[in-house]
Design an enzyme around this catalytic site. Structure first.
Site, short mmCIF file in Angstrom:
data_model
loop_
_atom_site.label_atom_id
_atom_site.label_comp_id
_atom_site.label_asym_id
_atom_site.label_seq_id
_atom_site.Cartn_x
_atom_site.Cartn_y
_atom_site.Cartn_z
N GLY A 91 9.23 -9.41 -34.29
CA GLY A 91 10.65 -9.39 -34.63
C GLY A 91 11.39 -8.26 -33.95
CG ASP A 92 10.13 -4.44 -34.78
OD1 ASP A 92 10.97 -4.69 -35.66
OD2 ASP A 92 9.00 -3.97 -35.02
#
Length: 305
Positions: free
Chosen positions: A248-249
């Site tokens: 997600g990052d």
């Protein structure tokens, strides 16, 4: 310039064990120690995508030194606030199922808080500040809102990647991007989703409340992008899944790195999907070559106005 802020960094200690037996001595198959923390992950992927950035946050002790040394080797510019307590260690145990044991956050003093705010007070119009992850329990409630206010007072833009009330409170300040997953979005609005059609009204709510763009990640079902121009869905790239930590990052980094160049949200979404997928298919965060390879496979379709 893009700045990342990691309030609660970590060393991620990744341990692989075959046939884990609780209560017995287990021998690890392999292990890996990596700098962790959502903002730090964003900085690392930005750098691999040739996007300069400055990493901010709280670091301390021998564990903090490990992180600064690692980022220095990757030529990532840093301006961390040095604290007295040790930065935490998180254990990522990979066996039949993946288990995480996250360390407690360190104590942050009023002096530490003032130092971080002084560093953030130098941002200016055109800069983007990425605020990511959880906050140590020692920080006051609503601390993210204090940082958002500081960024907006200096006419810079911001991204916020957190959950719960901190996310909802930030919407009115018009973040460039928010990225809850489908479960976090459902929790925020006290509802449940059975299909993509159920998600769309609530993704639009994020925009109506103030977000400029929103990505809703859906694990194996791809991701949705919400913009003022419409709702877009990505395809799902196919490779063996190796790593859910940092995907997600990486998606945020891919998006904001591309978006900072020309404000094209759909093109930025492609970069986000490629970067997030590449990390999911890698042992560590994705390398630039793999991101470029996957970028050619990303297909974005508009599914709603």
């Amino acid at each position: 310039m893009i700045y990342t802020v990691t309030l609660n960094p970590s060393i991620d200690y990744i341990v692989h064990v075959d046939d884990l037996k609780i209560g017995e001595v287990n021998r690890m198959k392999k292990d890996l120690k990596l700098p962790g923390g959502k903002g730090i992950n964003v900085s690392r992927i930005l750098k691999r995508n040739n996007v300069e950035n400055i990493a901010l946050g709280f670091l301390g002790g021998f564990t903090g030194t490990f992180i600064t040394d690692w980022l220095s080797q990757e030529n990532i510019e840093q301006n961390f606030t040095q604290i007295n307590a040790d930065t935490r260690i998180n254990i990522k145990l990979k066996a039949e199922a993946e288990t995480e044991i996250n360390g407690l956050g360190p104590d942050i003093s009023a002096k530490d808080i003032a130092d971080l705010k002084a560093k953030l007070s130098t941002v200016t119009k055109g800069d983007i500040v990425v605020l990511s992850g959880s906050a140590p329990a020692s920080l006051p409630s609503g601390f993210y809102q204090e940082l958002v206010q500081l960024v907006k007072e200096n006419k810079a833009d911001f991204v916020i990647d957190t959950t719960g009330q901190d996310l909802m409170d930030a919407l009115i300040s018009q973040p460039v991007l928010v990225k809850p997953n489908n479960h976090e979005l459902a929790e925020a609005y006290h509802t449940t989703f059975n299909n993509i059609s159920d998600i769309i009204p609530f993704g639009k709510k994020l925009l109506n409340t103030g977000a400029q763009n929103a990505i809703i990640s859906m694990a194996g079902d791809g991701a949705l992008l919400f913009t003022k121009e419409g709702v877009y869905q990505s395809n799902v790239l196919k490779r063996p899944l190796k790593n859910s930590v940092g995907a997600g990052d990486s998606m945020i980094a891919g998006f904001i790195g591309a978006y900072s160049e020309n404000k094209d949200a759909v093109n930025a979404f492609k970069w986000g999907v490629a970067s997030g997928s590449a990390t999911a298919f890698s042992d560590d965060l994705a390398q630039a070559e793999f991101i470029q390879e996957l970028l050619a496979e990303v297909v974005i379709e508009k599914i709603a106005d």
